[in-house]
Structure formats: C-alpha cells, structure tokens
Scaffold this motif. Structure first.
Motif, PDB file in Angstrom:
ATOM      1  N   TRP A  94      16.937   3.940  11.311  1.00 21.24           N
ATOM      2  CA  TRP A  94      17.474   2.575  11.298  1.00 21.24           C
ATOM      3  C   TRP A  94      17.300   1.941   9.918  1.00 21.24           C
ATOM      4  CZ3 TRP A  94      14.993  -2.428  11.331  1.00 21.24           C
ATOM      5  CH2 TRP A  94      15.817  -3.478  11.700  1.00 21.24           C
ATOM      6  N   LEU A  95      16.129   2.103   9.305  1.00 28.30           N
ATOM      7  CA  LEU A  95      15.888   1.565   7.968  1.00 28.30           C
ATOM      8  C   LEU A  95      16.733   2.282   6.912  1.00 28.30           C
ATOM      9  CD1 LEU A  95      11.994   1.210   8.069  1.00 28.30           C
ATOM     10  CD2 LEU A  95      13.670  -0.625   8.303  1.00 28.30           C
ATOM     11  N   SER A  96      16.815   3.613   6.993  1.00 27.88           N
ATOM     12  CA  SER A  96      17.521   4.385   5.971  1.00 27.88           C
ATOM     13  C   SER A  96      19.024   4.136   5.998  1.00 27.88           C
ATOM     14  CB  SER A  96      17.248   5.882   6.162  1.00 27.88           C
ATOM     15  OG  SER A  96      15.867   6.155   6.081  1.00 27.88           O
ATOM     16  N   LEU A  97      19.599   4.031   7.188  1.00 25.32           N
ATOM     17  CA  LEU A  97      21.037   3.777   7.277  1.00 25.32           C
ATOM     18  C   LEU A  97      21.386   2.405   6.706  1.00 25.32           C
ATOM     19  CD1 LEU A  97      21.875   5.191  10.830  1.00 25.32           C
ATOM     20  CD2 LEU A  97      22.261   6.264   8.608  1.00 25.32           C
ATOM     21  N   VAL A 124      12.612  12.264  -3.625  1.00 27.86           N
ATOM     22  CA  VAL A 124      12.675  11.395  -2.453  1.00 27.86           C
ATOM     23  C   VAL A 124      13.480  10.149  -2.748  1.00 27.86           C
ATOM     24  CG1 VAL A 124      11.278   9.859  -1.046  1.00 27.86           C
ATOM     25  CG2 VAL A 124      10.645  12.238  -1.265  1.00 27.86           C
ATOM     26  N   GLY A 125      13.159   9.457  -3.805  1.00 25.63           N
ATOM     27  CA  GLY A 125      13.889   8.243  -4.140  1.00 25.63           C
ATOM     28  C   GLY A 125      13.533   7.084  -3.226  1.00 25.63           C
ATOM     29  N   GLU A 126      14.179   5.942  -3.472  1.00 30.58           N
ATOM     30  CA  GLU A 126      13.874   4.749  -2.691  1.00 30.58           C
ATOM     31  C   GLU A 126      14.351   4.869  -1.252  1.00 30.58           C
ATOM     32  OE1 GLU A 126      15.157   1.181  -4.478  1.00 30.58           O
ATOM     33  OE2 GLU A 126      14.025   1.460  -6.332  1.00 30.58           O
ATOM     34  N   GLN A 127      15.506   5.556  -1.040  1.00 27.98           N
ATOM     35  CA  GLN A 127      15.968   5.710   0.342  1.00 27.98           C
ATOM     36  C   GLN A 127      14.994   6.555   1.153  1.00 27.98           C
ATOM     37  OE1 GLN A 127      17.415   7.118  -2.224  1.00 27.98           O
ATOM     38  NE2 GLN A 127      17.455   9.326  -1.826  1.00 27.98           N
ATOM     39  N   GLY A 128      14.317   7.497   0.491  1.00 26.16           N
ATOM     40  CA  GLY A 128      13.280   8.259   1.178  1.00 26.16           C
ATOM     41  C   GLY A 128      12.060   7.422   1.477  1.00 26.16           C
ATOM     42  N   HIS A 129      11.752   6.499   0.582  1.00 29.24           N
ATOM     43  CA  HIS A 129      10.626   5.595   0.830  1.00 29.24           C
ATOM     44  C   HIS A 129      10.879   4.730   2.069  1.00 29.24           C
ATOM     45  CE1 HIS A 129       9.205   5.745  -3.655  1.00 29.24           C
ATOM     46  NE2 HIS A 129       9.176   6.907  -3.040  1.00 29.24           N
ATOM     47  N   MET A 130      12.136   4.371   2.276  1.00 29.30           N
ATOM     48  CA  MET A 130      12.451   3.575   3.459  1.00 29.30           C
ATOM     49  C   MET A 130      12.211   4.385   4.734  1.00 29.30           C
ATOM     50  SD  MET A 130      13.235   0.649   2.291  1.00 29.30           S
ATOM     51  CE  MET A 130      13.833  -0.068   3.806  1.00 29.30           C
ATOM     52  N   ALA A 131      12.562   5.684   4.697  1.00 32.75           N
ATOM     53  CA  ALA A 131      12.327   6.522   5.878  1.00 32.75           C
ATOM     54  C   ALA A 131      10.839   6.688   6.142  1.00 32.75           C
ATOM     55  CB  ALA A 131      12.987   7.889   5.681  1.00 32.75           C
ATOM     56  N   LEU A 132      10.054   6.856   5.050  1.00 32.79           N
ATOM     57  CA  LEU A 132       8.613   6.984   5.225  1.00 32.79           C
ATOM     58  C   LEU A 132       7.982   5.675   5.685  1.00 32.79           C
ATOM     59  CD1 LEU A 132       7.783   9.127   2.063  1.00 32.79           C
ATOM     60  CD2 LEU A 132       8.165   9.907   4.403  1.00 32.79           C
ATOM     61  N   LEU A 133       8.553   4.581   5.221  1.00 35.22           N
ATOM     62  CA  LEU A 133       8.048   3.287   5.652  1.00 35.22           C
ATOM     63  C   LEU A 133       8.291   3.087   7.148  1.00 35.22           C
ATOM     64  CD1 LEU A 133       6.874   0.479   4.972  1.00 35.22           C
ATOM     65  CD2 LEU A 133       9.208  -0.258   4.398  1.00 35.22           C
ATOM     66  N   ASN A 143       0.822  -1.215   0.000  1.00 35.32           N
ATOM     67  CA  ASN A 143       0.000   0.000   0.000  1.00 35.32           C
ATOM     68  C   ASN A 143       0.855   1.263   0.000  1.00 35.32           C
ATOM     69  OD1 ASN A 143      -2.317  -1.540   0.036  1.00 35.32           O
ATOM     70  ND2 ASN A 143      -2.530  -1.466   2.269  1.00 35.32           N
ATOM     71  N   LEU A 144       1.973   1.226   0.734  1.00 37.33           N
ATOM     72  CA  LEU A 144       2.853   2.392   0.743  1.00 37.33           C
ATOM     73  C   LEU A 144       3.459   2.624  -0.630  1.00 37.33           C
ATOM     74  CD1 LEU A 144       4.269   4.611   2.400  1.00 37.33           C
ATOM     75  CD2 LEU A 144       6.112   2.980   2.830  1.00 37.33           C
ATOM     76  N   ASN A 145       3.819   1.539  -1.316  1.00 39.14           N
ATOM     77  CA  ASN A 145       4.350   1.676  -2.679  1.00 39.14           C
ATOM     78  C   ASN A 145       3.336   2.334  -3.596  1.00 39.14           C
ATOM     79  OD1 ASN A 145       6.997   0.932  -2.873  1.00 39.14           O
ATOM     80  ND2 ASN A 145       6.556  -1.243  -3.130  1.00 39.14           N
ATOM     81  N   GLU A 146       2.113   1.838  -3.564  1.00 43.59           N
ATOM     82  CA  GLU A 146       1.080   2.389  -4.438  1.00 43.59           C
ATOM     83  C   GLU A 146       0.768   3.847  -4.084  1.00 43.59           C
ATOM     84  OE1 GLU A 146      -2.216  -0.192  -4.027  1.00 43.59           O
ATOM     85  OE2 GLU A 146      -1.292  -1.880  -5.110  1.00 43.59           O
ATOM     86  N   ALA A 147       0.750   4.152  -2.796  1.00 42.34           N
ATOM     87  CA  ALA A 147       0.456   5.528  -2.389  1.00 42.34           C
ATOM     88  C   ALA A 147       1.543   6.489  -2.844  1.00 42.34           C
ATOM     89  CB  ALA A 147       0.290   5.590  -0.869  1.00 42.34           C
ATOM     90  N   MET A 148       2.804   6.086  -2.713  1.00 42.89           N
ATOM     91  CA  MET A 148       3.893   6.964  -3.120  1.00 42.89           C
ATOM     92  C   MET A 148       3.919   7.157  -4.625  1.00 42.89           C
ATOM     93  SD  MET A 148       5.188   8.078  -0.435  1.00 42.89           S
ATOM     94  CE  MET A 148       6.454   8.970  -1.308  1.00 42.89           C
ATOM     95  N   LYS A 149       3.616   6.114  -5.391  1.00 44.12           N
ATOM     96  CA  LYS A 149       3.565   6.267  -6.842  1.00 44.12           C
ATOM     97  C   LYS A 149       2.472   7.247  -7.250  1.00 44.12           C
ATOM     98  CE  LYS A 149       5.401   1.699  -8.028  1.00 44.12           C
ATOM     99  NZ  LYS A 149       5.109   0.382  -8.644  1.00 44.12           N
ATOM    100  N   MET A 150       1.349   7.176  -6.577  1.00 46.97           N
ATOM    101  CA  MET A 150       0.246   8.070  -6.921  1.00 46.97           C
ATOM    102  C   MET A 150       0.568   9.516  -6.536  1.00 46.97           C
ATOM    103  SD  MET A 150      -3.757   7.749  -5.804  1.00 46.97           S
ATOM    104  CE  MET A 150      -3.849   6.178  -6.629  1.00 46.97           C
TER     105      MET A 150
END
Length: 789
Positions: free
Chosen positions: A343-346, A86-95, A19-26
């Motif tokens: 922790w996820l982003s590092l 944001v990129g994928e590393q930003g997605h990890m922080a949001l996750l 769901n987070l993937n789909e939300a960020m793409k939108m």
C-alpha cells in the motif's frame, strides 16, 4: 524529510520513521572501510554470549547487524546488491513492516477500520492496474501459497460435504489438478503435499510437439486427458496455465483453455512474468485473455524492485464463507496488515511510476532482441518478437539466424529424443557463454536455463531483474558487444576441437579423453610407458608427469589456458585446454605437449637410473673395500697387525705400498681406481657426460609472437615491412661464414679464429704478389690506360 517528521502529531510515528532512516543509512553505507570489511573476520564481540546487563544502544546493535551481514563475506565481489539498489521506494516497503507492527497495538475498532481501508485500497488499485475487474486479493509471502489456497477454495466449492466428510468425499470421486510440463519444477508435488492428496491427483499436460510453440500446453491433448479422467469417475478440478513459462517465457493459449475449463466446470489459474504487461497501454491478445481467468498470481516485488513486499493472488468468487474456509480471507485484522508495505509502495510510485518500470523492462528486451537478429550463429526462442518480455537465445553454429528456411530443420534436429555428442557439446558451450556474459555484464541479469527441447540456453528476463539491478540501455549494448567477442571464440573452438582430437588420437604418446562437459579445445593425458606391473606406481608416475606437464605448459607465453579441469566430475591426471582462437596451430600445440611430456619422462627415468646406479655402486664399493682389506692383511702379514710388534717391525723394515682407493664416476656409473690421481696428483676429468634430454619446444617466431600462433593467409600480416626484413635476413645469411650452419650463430672464439684465418690468407697473398714477376691486375690495367692516352 526530518523536518516533515518533526511536524507529525504522533511523536512515536515520527520517531520510528527517523530511526528507520538512520538505520538504513548505516546499513547501506558499504563504501566505508571496504578493504577492512573484506578482510575482517568475526570479532570476539560478534560471537554470541551472555546478554549485557545494562543493555546496548541502537548504534551498537546496528553495527553488530552490519558485521553479521558483511563480516563473513569471503569473496571481495560478493556484496548484497539488493541493499545497494533499494532506493526510497524500497524504504517505503521496509517502513510498512515497521508500521504494521506499530498499528497492531491500536484498539480493535480503530485497527479494524484502518486495515479495511488499507486492504480495500490496495485491492482496488491492483485490479484496475492489471485489468482484473471485480476481483478480490489475497496477500502472501510464498508465491505458491496463493495457488494452494485457491485449490482449497475449489475443493470446498466442488465438494459440498467436504467440510463435514473430509477426505471421504475425495476418495469416492478423486480430484484432478492439471499443470503444464513447462511449469516450474516441483509445483505439482508441493500442491499435493500441502493438500494431502496423492500424486495420482496431479496430471502433467505435455506441450506442443508438432504445431505452435514448443512451450505451450497442448490443448487438444488436454481435452483427451480430461475426457479420460471423467470416464474413470474422476473430477477435473483445476488447471494451472502460464502467461510466461518459467523457462522460455511463452504464454499458453489462454482463450481456448478458458473455453475448455468452462465446458468441464474447471477453475483456471494463471501465473507468469508476462502478466506484468497487463499494466501497459498495448497488451498482446494472448496475455490479455488472462483477465478472464478465475485467478492469477502477481509477483510485484521483482517486477517493481520492491523488497519484502508480498505476492498477490487476485480471484473472483461469490461466496465469502468459502473464501474464509479456504484461508483466502481472515477475520483477524492483523492478517490484513500484510498489504501495508505494498500500500505504501504503490502510493510512492504512483500509476505512472509503475507503468514506467514495466515499460522500461519491455524496452530492454526489445533492444536485445533487435541486436540478436543481426548476429550469426545465434538462435533466439521468443514467442512474440513484437512484445516479448523474455528473450532466450543460444549459440548454434549450423546456420545463420537470418536463414529462415533452415531454422525449422535445425529445430527438428535438436528435438530428437536421442542426445547426441554434438548436443552435449552445444549445451556445454552455451553454459560457458551464459556464465561469461553474466560475469562480464552483471547488471544485465542474464542467467542459464535448461529447456527440455532446446537444451541449455541464455535467458534475459528484465522484469525479474532490471528493477533490482538497475539495468539500463547501455548495459544491453555492452552485453551485445561482449557476445560479439565470444562468438568467434566459440566457432573457432568448435571447429578446431575435431582437428585437435584427430591429432591427439594419431599419436602414441598422448591419450585423448572424451569429456563432453568441458568448454574448451579438449582434454589430453600423457601416456607413461612402463614395463612394471605395479598399477599404483604407474598411477603415481602418471600423476607426477601430467602435473609437471601442466606446469611447463602454463609457463609458455601463449593465450591458451591449461588447467586440471573442473573441481567436481573431471578426469584425473589430465590437462584441460580452454577456449582458443582461429589462429591456433594445432600441430604445434600437440608437438609441444608430446615433446614436453617426453622430456619430463626422460628426466624422470634418468633420475631413477642414476639412483639405481648409485645404489649398486655403493654395494660394489663395499665389496671391493672388504676385498682390499683382506689383500692388505695377506701382504703385510699377521705380525704387522699386532700393536706393539707391528710398530717395531715397521720401524726396522718399513712396508712400502701404494694407497689403493676407489672413486665412483657418476657419469659412467662405475668404480675406478685412484692410483692415477696419486701418480699425477690431479683428478682426472673422466668421460664426457651424456647430454641432458631437451626438446625444441619453440619454433622460429617473430618478435612478440606468442606460442601456438600461425599466420593466417587471409590476413594482411605479411606486409612490405616483413618482406624487406626477410630480404635483410637473407643478405645476412649470405655473409655468414661457410663453416656455420644457417641456424648457428658465431661465438667470440669462432669470430676471432675467422679473423686470424682471414689475416693469414691476406698476408700470404701479398707475399706472393711481391715475389712474382707479374704486376697486379690493377697496376697493369692502369699502365695500359696511360699508354692509350
């Protein structure tokens, strides 16, 4: 990635990641229907109203969020660049934020073990990465909150009875917190407000004024201040130092400050952007000394381009109970989940990825600094040219950046406490330069900063902007190219500004307005001369004339910009002239402004006079018509005015009288009789109207040459082609009929008349040759040649 999510054991976790993937793409799909998004206003469905009973699906809710994020954007260029980069590393922080909410529903024992692992791992990684051994970490959203909790820790440590007595122990021995005068604005006041201390507990330490950097804390003066406070019975509590000041990015003498803090048992806290370089292989000795301090605050979100990650304050303290009392640690496992996004982003970036980002930002600074060294009229303010992550520069015309001897003299001149007009002008020009560079190269992230001693400067701090904006080496090269284009404009405007002021002050029709905050050639106002004492009417006429003057000047084909000035703080009824180039003809510009203003004023007065003349003519016509009616009554008699008797009398004895009308001549401004019109049955032409006042605004210019341009003698503009064309013009001027002036052209009637005169003269010459006894000169010469043969 969807396949990996499907293989997870926990279906809830897999669904949340999907769901987070789909939300960020939108939310990141800003390229779809860009024009409609810019023009679209709030739709009816976006207005808050009653909740729908059946609820909505995720797509509809996310669509509403997107409308709220981008629907009210007024400017087309104003877009959220953070979402785009944001990129994928930003997605990890949001996750991490989503995971923190999900993990909080676990059982207490499982939650305790998980949060302890996350907190210990993140703290260990950060301490090793930034060379801070045996440290603890506090994660906080506000970057000032860590320093606030450190102050509470030191108070608990230095005042043993603070837990029981509270402010009473502080009253008997007042604590003192020392901060640099170069610290960020409002830091000391915020600390006092949160701690409940008076502002007298905050001591601002001045920076060096004689030796060293102008932005480093004066250690000797700090020592005297501490001694004075001890003599007055105060307790020196904490010192806030900078490893990269917020303005210029300079680092305090941390080694000497640490020795001073140990002498007086003070706590040393360090913050600043230069702390990021501790992760690199080579670290300057001034920044490396920060590893010996008692605490430091790291802002990893801006350094690494990670959104919504907390700031970190690393500290060393042996008593965990005091850390718990100060709020640096918490017994609640949920509070420890703040470290989860980091922790996820590092882990996603890894050690090499983190170092590479910081190293890339340092290389950008070095690239810019190397290019600025070769530019004249640019002064840089960096602490260490070998490794300075912050570059501050400004435009200054007095000297070249390569002239090291005059560098110190000019710096001492700028530091004079009296702000001269020239200082204000340089601040204004550098403000304009910074705004232009930020607009031309938005990916560079340059901004304008106000420094206490050096005034307005342009700052480039890639550690704070490059990871978010995605700044690359080519962006720096583009920035330097734009700077090279702006320097000649700045130098030319600064040189011609004084000449323009002298030209304007030497004329009676223009008034020079001194506006040191205007980045341009200057400000003028056309003077409206009126004998009336009504100030409101004069102000109204002045506004009309200068508004029309601005309109006329903008209609001319020139490279200059004329405006009403800034929206706030500008003078009224003035014409503001922007930046200029070196080929500007100041005399022609001033003459054009005078001529245009005089023309507008004369036209305005002509219209006013015409209105007054018409009004007076109407009054005079009414009087004359009334007088003519009275004379007609006397001539016709009283009997002719009676309806029945008058018609019978007119039938037997008609009364012959010429109609006496009146016509108003707008040109002459007078009433005239219409008798001549009835006699000749044609309206007279009348006198010739006066010529409309016009101005010779444009002088003779070459084709394609714009207004207010002068030919530079040093240039190669006067070539052989121009000289040949000039000779051809002279030949054409010699062939011009003698009755025409050099600047006058022949019309169709003049050309026809000249040809007729030429034919008459030729016919007269032929007739004289036929009737004369002498042969033409050509014939006589031919006969002589024949006889000689």
């Amino acid at each position: 990635m969807d396949g990996s999510l499907e293989k997870m054991v926990d279906p809830t976790l897999a669904e949340m990641g999907k769901n987070l993937n789909e939300a960020m793409k939108m939310l990141e799909d800003n390229q779809r229907k860009v024009e409609e998004e810019n023009e679209k206003k709030y739709a009816r469905k976006d207005i808050p109203g009653p909740l729908q009973g059946s609820g909505q699906d995720m797509v509809s809710i996310l669509q509403l969020v997107q409308n709220l994020m981008h629907g009210e954007e007024e400017e087309e260029t104003s877009q959220s660049y953070r979402l785009q980069n944001v990129g994928e590393q930003g997605h990890m922080a949001l996750l991490g934020h989503s995971l923190a909410a999900y993990i909080s529903v676990l059982g207490r024992e499982r939650l305790r073990k998980l949060t302890t692992r996350i907190l210990s791992d993140t703290t260990l990684w950060l301490c090793r990465l930034f060379r801070y051994e045996n440290g603890s970490a506090y994660y906080h959203e506000d970057d000032r909150e860590g320093l606030l909790k450190i102050c509470r820790l030191v108070i608990h440590t230095r005042y043993e009875d603070y837990t029981l007595e509270g402010f009473n122990v502080l009253y008997t021995k007042q604590p003192v917190i020392y901060i640099s005068s170069a610290a960020r604005t409002g830091l000391g006041q915020a600390l006092c407000n949160q701690l409940g201390l008076p502002l007298s507990c905050m001591c601002r330490v001045p920076c060096n004024t004689m030796f060293g950097s102008q932005h480093q804390m004066d250690v000797a003066l700090l020592d005297r201040l501490i001694k004075d406070d001890v003599e007055f019975g105060k307790l020196p509590l904490l010192l806030v130092a900078n490893a990269g000041t917020p303005g210029a990015g300079h680092t305090d003498k941390l080694g000497r400050l640490k020795e001073l803090c140990e002498q007086y048992k003070m706590w040393l806290h360090v913050e600043g952007v230069n702390l990021a370089t501790l992760a690199l292989g080579y670290v300057s000795s001034s920044v490396l000394a920060a590893t010996k301090c008692d605490s430091m605050t790291l802002t990893l979100g801006s350094w690494l381009g990670l959104p919504a990650v907390p700031a970190v304050t690393l500290y060393r303290h042996e008593d965990p109970s005091l850390s718990l009392a100060a709020g640096l640690t918490s017994s609640q496992p949920v509070e420890k989940l703040r470290a989860l996004p980091l922790w996820l982003s590092l882990q996603y970036l890894g050690h090499d990825g983190i170092v590479e980002r910081i190293k890339h930002a340092s290389q950008l600074s070095q690239r810019l600094l190397e290019n600025l060294k070769n530019l004249d009229f640019i002064k840089t303010s960096v602490e260490d040219e070998l490794s300075s992550p912050v570059v501050v520069f400004k435009f200054f015309q007095e000297y070249s950046n390569r002239d090291q001897t005059s560098h110190a003299a000019q710096a001492s001149t700028i530091q004079h406490p009296i702000m001269s007009n020239k200082r204000h002008i340089y601040d204004t020009f550098n403000q304009w330069l910074g705004e232009q560079l930020a607009q031309l190269v938005p990916a560079s992230g340059v901004d304008v900063v106000e420094l206490e001693d050096e005034g307005t400067c342009v700052r480039f701090s890639p550690l704070m902007t490059s990871a978010v904006l995605g700044t690359e080496i080519q962006d720096i090269d583009h920035l330097v190219d734009c700077l090279k284009m702006k320097i000649p404009v700045l130098t030319s405007t600064l040189q011609l500004r004084e000449e323009f002021e002298q030209e304007v002050r030497g004329t009676a029709s223009l008034l020079y307005i001194e506006d040191l905050g205007w980045p341009g050639l200057g400000v003028v106002r056309y003077n409206y001369h009126s004998d009336e004492k009504n100030d409101d009417k004069q102000e109204e006429e002045l506004e009309k004339i200068n508004t029309e003057l601005l309109k006329k000047l903008n209609e001319l084909e020139s490279d200059l910009t004329f405006s009403l000035g800034p929206e706030f703080g500008g003078q009224k009824n003035c014409v503001y002239i922007g930046m200029v180039t070196e080929d500007l003809d100041v005399s022609e510009l001033v003459e054009t402004i005078i001529a245009t203003g005089r023309e507008i004023e004369e036209n305005s007065r002509l219209l006013e006079n015409m209105t007054e003349v018409v009004r007076k003519g109407i009054q005079e016509a009414q009087l004359q018509l009334q007088k003519a009616n009275e004379e007609r009554l006397l001539e016709e008699g009283l009997l002719r005015q009676i309806p029945v008797v008058g018609s019978v009398l007119n039938w037997f004895s008609p009364f012959q009288a010429l109609p006496k009308g009146r016509t108003f001549n707008l040109t002459a401004g007078s009433l005239e009789s219409t008798e001549s019109m009835y006699v000749s049955k044609a309206q007279g032409i009348g006198s010739t109207p006066p010529p409309t006042p016009t101005s010779s605004l444009a002088k003779q210019r070459l084709p394609g040459q714009k207004a207010f341009k002068r030919s530079l003698r040093s240039s190669d503009g006067f070539s052989e082609t121009s000289s040949i064309s000039h000779c051809e013009d002279l030949d054409k001027q010699d062939q011009r009929p003698p009755n025409l002036s050099p600047g006058q052209e022949q019309g169709p009637l003049e050309r026809e008349r000249a040809e007729e005169q030429k034919e008459v003269a030729q016919a007269k010459t032929d007739t004289e040759d036929i009737h004369s006894d002498k042969s033409p000169p050509d014939c006589t010469k031919a006969e002589d040649q024949a006889s000689q043969r």
